[in-house]
Scaffold this motif. Structure first.
Motif, short mmCIF file in Angstrom:
data_model
loop_
_atom_site.label_atom_id
_atom_site.label_comp_id
_atom_site.label_asym_id
_atom_site.label_seq_id
_atom_site.Cartn_x
_atom_site.Cartn_y
_atom_site.Cartn_z
N GLU A 454 0.72 -1.24 -0.04
CA GLU A 454 0.05 -0.14 0.07
C GLU A 454 0.81 1.14 -0.04
O GLU A 454 0.32 2.36 -0.31
CB GLU A 454 -0.97 0.21 1.03
CG GLU A 454 -0.41 -0.37 2.63
CD GLU A 454 -0.03 -1.52 3.14
OE1 GLU A 454 -0.32 -1.91 4.13
OE2 GLU A 454 0.07 -2.54 2.14
N GLN A 457 0.62 3.09 -3.54
CA GLN A 457 -0.17 3.94 -3.75
C GLN A 457 0.06 5.31 -3.25
O GLN A 457 -0.17 6.38 -3.76
CB GLN A 457 -1.58 3.27 -3.23
CG GLN A 457 -2.91 4.12 -3.86
CD GLN A 457 -2.99 4.33 -5.37
OE1 GLN A 457 -2.35 3.25 -6.18
NE2 GLN A 457 -3.36 5.41 -5.97
N ALA A 458 0.48 5.32 -1.85
CA ALA A 458 0.64 6.71 -1.37
C ALA A 458 1.73 7.29 -2.00
O ALA A 458 1.59 8.65 -2.12
CB ALA A 458 1.07 6.57 0.25
N LEU A 460 2.51 7.22 -5.15
CA LEU A 460 2.16 7.62 -6.43
C LEU A 460 1.28 9.10 -6.19
O LEU A 460 1.46 9.95 -7.08
CB LEU A 460 1.29 6.50 -7.26
CG LEU A 460 2.11 5.41 -7.67
CD1 LEU A 460 1.15 4.26 -8.29
CD2 LEU A 460 3.05 5.93 -8.81
N GLN A 461 0.58 8.91 -5.36
CA GLN A 461 -0.41 10.06 -4.83
C GLN A 461 0.18 11.33 -4.57
O GLN A 461 -0.37 12.58 -4.65
CB GLN A 461 -1.37 9.56 -3.79
CG GLN A 461 -2.52 8.48 -4.31
CD GLN A 461 -3.30 8.14 -2.99
OE1 GLN A 461 -2.94 8.31 -1.82
NE2 GLN A 461 -4.34 7.26 -3.46
N GLN A 462 1.35 11.14 -4.08
CA GLN A 462 2.26 12.40 -3.79
C GLN A 462 3.53 12.56 -4.50
O GLN A 462 4.44 13.19 -4.29
CB GLN A 462 2.97 12.21 -2.24
CG GLN A 462 1.86 11.92 -1.20
CD GLN A 462 2.30 11.82 0.17
OE1 GLN A 462 3.27 12.77 0.53
NE2 GLN A 462 1.61 11.40 1.07
N SER A 463 2.97 12.26 -5.80
CA SER A 463 3.97 12.96 -7.03
C SER A 463 5.19 12.08 -6.90
O SER A 463 6.46 12.76 -7.15
CB SER A 463 4.14 14.30 -6.96
OG SER A 463 2.92 14.87 -7.15
#
Length: 491
Positions: A454, A457-458, A460-463
């Motif tokens: 997991e 995903q974090a 990727l979400q934070q560039s």
């Protein structure tokens, strides 16, 4: 894996140009000791016992010519009374503070023979003043001057077994200065029995003698030939056991003495001649307890010079933990981790240049020990560790290496590392230009992605991918960047 995670790292001693130090007879001043120990340099010591008039500048030492030197030596030998004879040597000693006088003295035929004769006098004050003259010569920056003192060395060694603590202390500092000068000097001192002579002083009740002994021994142990020709002899004497005794924490611990012998122990450990013997003698447990004691002292602001022990103690423990038989078995106390973080906070405020020493020990503690990794997590020490990241690139790499050691232990450890402030910290590290910092950040991310899916995903979400793109063209990082991108995109 990267260069650090999963295995302890061994540090070697530093090197650099020599510095000169002029301690008072009782001890080095804290400032001079701190300067020496921070840079870990070979140095010479000058022990002066000037009269109040001399100390205040009432008497200016003059450069002496041949005629004056001859006159003072003649008066010292044949003066009408002890006071006149001693006074002549005082004048000579003060003149020998000048390099010009030292050069003239060694060129003068028979001068050293006469001085050695006075050293063997049965008059204690005359003998002590002759020893002070030799000490001034031993402090010279000119190797020829120090080598001219060689005829006196056998007597200096003999007097180490004497009863005068003042003379023993002076002989030890003089020998320490001569030891550092050249291999030829050491080559003469070793057959004369310098190691057993030094060992004879280790049980002295006089702290000034013990501190001088530590200095002389540390000079000997730093010689390039020490691992083959000196350290085996030292290890065959009671010196190591007594050094560890003098490092026992408690009210009897003397900072000046302990600092000297902690560095001696460091040089022995770095040689790797027989660290198993030191471990058998309880070096790891003694140093571990000393670390706890030092943490308590700095926490109470009662260091009184004890902070100068931090660097050698941290290095000694770090290097002993690299041994295969190593100290991990003897160092299981969770209090070690707590103490180390107290010391790290102290160093952050007072001596940030020494932070890598503490982090190196933390790396070696966690490299092969799930127990110490568990302690970091259960004591909530990850966030304080992350707070050290901005200090320097060296500190950043070591902090990240410790975190890799934790993450490498598997899913349960990564579960406790994430979530939290770790991801923002890693993204900050990816903005660095230093390849070691970025490389160790990539390694930690790879471990997190492996054991904590997991986290991808974090990231990727934070560039995170944009942060990785900055390093796509860097040759040393390309492969790891590409591997991380592939992992992130295919989860």
């Amino acid at each position: 894996m990267g260069y650090g995670s999963g295995r302890p790292l061994c540090r070697r001693r530093g090197s650099g140009p020599g510095l000169l130090f002029c301690p008072q007879p009782a001890s080095l001043s804290p400032e001079l000791r701190k300067a020496r120990r921070e840079q870990q340099l070979v140095s010479k010591r000058l022990l002066r016992d000037d009269t109040p008039e001399e100390a205040e500048g009432g008497c200016v030492a003059l450069i002496l010519g041949e005629a004056e030197i001859q006159q003072f030596l003649w008066l010292a030998q044949r003066g009408t009374g002890e006071k006149e004879r001693e006074g002549a040597l005082v004048s000579l000693r003060r003149g020998l503070q000048h390099p010009e006088t030292q050069q003239t003295f060694i060129r003068l035929k028979g001068s050293m023979r006469t001085l050695v004769g006075l050293l063997t006098s049965n008059q204690a004050l005359l003998q002590l003043e002759a020893a002070r003259c030799l000490h001034e010569l031993s402090h010279s920056e000119q190797s020829a001057v120090a080598e001219a003192c060689l005829p006196a060395t056998s007597y200096l060694l003999t007097y180490l077994a004497g009863h005068s603590s003042d003379l023993i202390e002076l002989c030890l500092y003089t020998l320490g200065n001569l030891i550092v000068e050249s291999e030829s000097v050491r080559r003469q001192l070793l057959p004369q029995g310098i190691v057993p002579a030094l060992a004879s002083c280790i049980q002295s009740p006089h702290l000034t003698v013990l501190e001088a002994l530590g200095y002389a021994l540390s000079q000997l142990l730093q010689a390039k030939e020490a691992p083959k020709k000196i350290i085996p002899s030292v290890l065959s004497t009671p010196l190591p056991q007594h050094m560890l005794r003098l490092l026992q924490p408690g009210p009897k611990l003397n900072p000046g003495v302990a600092v000297e012998f902690a560095w001696c122990l460091h040089y022995i450990i770095c040689s790797q001649v027989n660290n198993a013997l030191l471990i058998t003698h309880g070096a790891v447990s003694t140093l571990g307890l000393l670390l706890l004691y030092l943490a308590g002292a700095v926490q109470r602001s009662e260091d009184a010079g004890l902070e100068l022990l931090l660097c050698p103690v941290l290095r000694c423990l770090s290097n002993l933990l690299t041994e295969a038989a190593g100290g991990q078995v003897q160092l299981r106390d969770e209090r070690v981790v707590v103490s180390l973080f107290i010391i790290l906070q102290f160093l952050l405020q007072k001596q940030p240049s020494l932070l890598p020493e503490g982090l190196w020990l933390l790396n070696n503690l966690t490299a092969n020990s799930p127990g110490f990794c568990t302690s970091l997590l259960s004591l909530d020490l990850i966030e304080p560790l992350l707070q050290l990241l901005p200090v320097s690139n060296v500190v950043s790499v070591l902090v990240l290496t410790v975190l890799c050691n934790v993450a490498e232990k598997g899913p349960a450890y990564c579960w406790r590392l994430w979530p939290g402030p770790l991801l923002p910290s890693l993204l900050d590290m990816l903005a660095f230009s230093d390849t070691e910092v970025v490389g160790q950040s990539l390694e930690l991310l790879q471990l997190l992605f492996l054991y904590r899916p997991e986290a991808v995903q974090a990231f990727l979400q934070q560039s995170g991918l944009q942060a990785l793109k900055r390093h796509e063209e860097e040759a040393q990082l390309q492969d790891r960047v590409h591997a991380l991108q592939q992992t992130a995109l295919h989860r």
